[in-house]
Design an enzyme around this catalytic site. Sequence first.
Site, PDB file in Angstrom:
ATOM      1  N   PRO A 124     -30.076  20.119 -20.359  1.00 44.91           N
ATOM      2  CG  PRO A 124     -32.088  18.911 -20.536  1.00 44.91           C
ATOM      3  CD  PRO A 124     -31.325  20.037 -21.120  1.00 44.91           C
ATOM      4  CD  GLU A 125     -28.267  15.362 -23.267  1.00 42.50           C
ATOM      5  OE1 GLU A 125     -27.651  14.584 -22.491  1.00 42.50           O
ATOM      6  OE2 GLU A 125     -29.278  15.032 -23.895  1.00 42.50           O
ATOM      7  N   GLY A 126     -25.240  16.371 -19.651  1.00 35.82           N
ATOM      8  CA  GLY A 126     -24.118  16.481 -18.721  1.00 35.82           C
ATOM      9  C   GLY A 126     -22.773  16.660 -19.412  1.00 35.82           C
ATOM     10  CG  PHE A 127     -18.079  17.376 -18.001  1.00 35.88           C
ATOM     11  CD1 PHE A 127     -17.761  18.586 -18.585  1.00 35.88           C
ATOM     12  CD2 PHE A 127     -17.046  16.541 -17.594  1.00 35.88           C
ATOM     13  CE1 PHE A 127     -16.434  18.977 -18.765  1.00 35.88           C
ATOM     14  CE2 PHE A 127     -15.714  16.920 -17.772  1.00 35.88           C
ATOM     15  CZ  PHE A 127     -15.411  18.127 -18.354  1.00 35.88           C
ATOM     16  CG  ASN A 128     -18.234  12.674 -18.794  1.00 36.83           C
ATOM     17  OD1 ASN A 128     -17.060  12.826 -19.122  1.00 36.83           O
ATOM     18  ND2 ASN A 128     -18.637  12.760 -17.529  1.00 36.83           N
ATOM     19  CG  LEU A 150     -21.441   2.911  -7.163  1.00 41.78           C
ATOM     20  CD1 LEU A 150     -21.898   1.697  -7.954  1.00 41.78           C
ATOM     21  CD2 LEU A 150     -21.173   2.525  -5.716  1.00 41.78           C
ATOM     22  NE  ARG A 151     -23.968   9.636 -13.687  1.00 43.65           N
ATOM     23  CZ  ARG A 151     -25.053  10.324 -13.346  1.00 43.65           C
ATOM     24  NH1 ARG A 151     -25.539  10.225 -12.110  1.00 43.65           N
ATOM     25  NH2 ARG A 151     -25.637  11.107 -14.231  1.00 43.65           N
ATOM     26  CB  THR A 197     -21.513   9.774 -21.145  1.00 45.72           C
ATOM     27  OG1 THR A 197     -21.987  10.702 -20.163  1.00 45.72           O
ATOM     28  CG2 THR A 197     -22.634   9.478 -22.124  1.00 45.72           C
TER      29      THR A 197
HETATM   30  N1  LIG Z   1     -16.545  13.791  -9.181  1.00 46.13           N
HETATM   31  C1  LIG Z   1     -17.414  12.924  -9.708  1.00 46.13           C
HETATM   32  N2  LIG Z   1     -18.515  13.391 -10.320  1.00 46.13           N
HETATM   33  C2  LIG Z   1     -19.373  12.490 -10.850  1.00 46.13           C
HETATM   34  C3  LIG Z   1     -19.147  11.104 -10.783  1.00 46.13           C
HETATM   35  N3  LIG Z   1     -20.171  10.476 -11.394  1.00 46.13           N
HETATM   36  C4  LIG Z   1     -20.988  11.446 -11.846  1.00 46.13           C
HETATM   37  N4  LIG Z   1     -20.514  12.666 -11.529  1.00 46.13           N
HETATM   38  C5  LIG Z   1     -21.105  13.983 -11.825  1.00 46.13           C
HETATM   39  O1  LIG Z   1     -22.318  13.783 -12.492  1.00 46.13           O
HETATM   40  C6  LIG Z   1     -22.195  14.087 -13.872  1.00 46.13           C
HETATM   41  C7  LIG Z   1     -22.752  12.926 -14.653  1.00 46.13           C
HETATM   42  O2  LIG Z   1     -23.221  13.363 -15.840  1.00 46.13           O
HETATM   43  P1  LIG Z   1     -22.612  12.952 -17.227  1.00 46.13           P
HETATM   44  O3  LIG Z   1     -21.275  13.570 -17.343  1.00 46.13           O
HETATM   45  O4  LIG Z   1     -23.656  13.313 -18.201  1.00 46.13           O
HETATM   46  O5  LIG Z   1     -22.455  11.362 -17.218  1.00 46.13           O
HETATM   47  P2  LIG Z   1     -23.650  10.282 -17.184  1.00 46.13           P
HETATM   48  O6  LIG Z   1     -24.914  10.977 -16.793  1.00 46.13           O
HETATM   49  O7  LIG Z   1     -23.184   9.281 -16.177  1.00 46.13           O
HETATM   50  O8  LIG Z   1     -23.764   9.694 -18.558  1.00 46.13           O
HETATM   51  C8  LIG Z   1     -20.727  14.291 -14.144  1.00 46.13           C
HETATM   52  O9  LIG Z   1     -20.451  15.208 -15.148  1.00 46.13           O
HETATM   53  C9  LIG Z   1     -20.222  14.746 -12.792  1.00 46.13           C
HETATM   54  O10 LIG Z   1     -20.445  16.123 -12.628  1.00 46.13           O
HETATM   55  C10 LIG Z   1     -17.973  10.644 -10.095  1.00 46.13           C
HETATM   56  O11 LIG Z   1     -17.690   9.462  -9.992  1.00 46.13           O
HETATM   57  N5  LIG Z   1     -17.141  11.605  -9.596  1.00 46.13           N
HETATM   58 MG   LIG Z   2     -25.831  12.549 -18.110  1.00 48.89          MG
END
Ligand SMILES: Nc1nc2c(ncn2[C@@H]2O[C@H](COP(=O)(O)OP(=O)(O)O)[C@@H](O)[C@H]2O)c(=O)[nH]1
Ligand SMILES: [Mg+2]
Length: 447
Positions: free
Chosen positions: A71-75, A311-312, A406
């Site tokens: 479940p962990e995201g890209f960042n 803006l998340r 993140t």
């Molecule tokens: N293109 C784009 N994708 C976003 C943005 N905010 C979130 N995302 C998507 O949602 C994911 C958020 O997950 P993560 O990387 O774990 O960051 P976190 O959850 O905000 O800590 C990102 O990797 C992107 O795929 C944004 O401002 N622009």
């Molecule tokens: Mg995340």
Amino acid sequence: MDWPARSPDLNPIEHIWDIMSRSIHQRHVAPQTVQELADALDQVWEKIPQETIRHLIRSMPRYLLYDVNPPEGFNLRRDVYIRMASLVKTLRRHGDWVLVLPPWGRLYHWQSPDIHQTRIPWGEFFSLTSLQGNVPVIEYEEFIAESGGPFIEQVLVLQNYAEGWTDGKWEEKVNERPCVERLMYSKDKQGYYRGWFWGYEETRCVNVTCLSAQGHASMLAPLLQNNITSTSVMLDRAETVLHDHYAGKDYWNTRRSMVFAKHLRLLGDEFRAKYLNSTDEQDQIVYNEDWTLIKNKLGSARGGPYLGVHLRRKDFIWDHREDVPSLKGAVKKIMSLMKKTKLDRVFVATDADDEELAELKRMLPEMTRFEPTWEDLELLKDGGVAIIDQWICAHARFFIGTSVSTFSFRIHEEREILGFEPKTTYNRFCGDSEKECEQPTHWKIVY
Ligand SMILES: Nc1nc2c(ncn2[C@@H]2O[C@H](COP(=O)(O)OP(=O)(O)O)[C@@H](O)[C@H]2O)c(=O)[nH]1
Ligand SMILES: [Mg+2]
């Protein structure tokens, strides 16, 4: 092949080994072949002094692979890379370890339909030569090619201690333990373990064990060095271990080496020039393809004439977090910042859904977004678009992000590298009725 003459300080076995390991380095022979040779030498093996064997094992290339909780995201994954790079640096003090980059894919947020988003090599998002300027890394497919096949000898699944902290006391420790959670690997008919392995279905693994670990990444080094003889070891759930030294020199070296792939930076720069009147020259941003040569003073970068916003939304609003604003609250803050900074353009990076986007545009008609066409998206993937958004936010004269995202944190770091005045970076939106709205911490860059 011409066999080089034996140097007088090597005995015949060492001499053979020397040739073999040089062949591996020059990519002539796969380590597997060497293993077979070593097996054939088994009878004479016993006669070789222990010290020599230890020396020989140390001179063999070894591969560290890793993966992160699905479940962990890209960042956050980018953050775990820093921990693993640090571990490999420690391991390399006593052996020829290489870090294998886990292919990207199957991330929860990468939901754009109809485009292929697994088995994405790191080279699509990051500059490999830049990464290699910090620690030796290879893509998974290179690992397959040079190690003899899609075959990992040992998987160690990291987990917390079932009993938690004993007596509420924190101590660093690591032990082989029964698996706490259901194992995400199962044996096939031949007795090999199969699992996700980044979508490389043909990958097999010989041995899977669970390891309770509590502490920083390099705490695993002695165990990997001394107790495990496998050539390839994969740490699953690598996020379990902590940074060796968060925001220290080594952290920043690795972070600085995580340069975005050139095509993404170029697309971001084109967008800045075309829609935001922003170029490095006008913005007083000194940049170099070689990250080791960027040492910008904080406050030296001016940034493009726009407000950068991250803006998340999505999961950040679904659980009604009190530190995340309503759209209306966010727009109010953006407008007041535009006035305060005297900027009339605003670039918005967001994961908002279509409905919220329409609402946002209605309330803030002057906003600009990077909107890829379907063809762009197919090429860049969700990850590439996210990076372009981050790149553009990183070059803004003033930036505001979202609390504990993140995605926003990585923008902070990018701006720190470019040399922005901290006041223009470490800002976040407050929840509409948040009482104490603490602003993000400034993690000062260390060279
Ligand atoms: N293109 C784009 N994708 C976003 C943005 N905010 C979130 N995302 C998507 O949602 C994911 C958020 O997950 P993560 O990387 O774990 O960051 P976190 O959850 O905000 O800590 C990102 O990797 C992107 O795929 C944004 O401002 N622009
Ligand atoms: Mg995340």
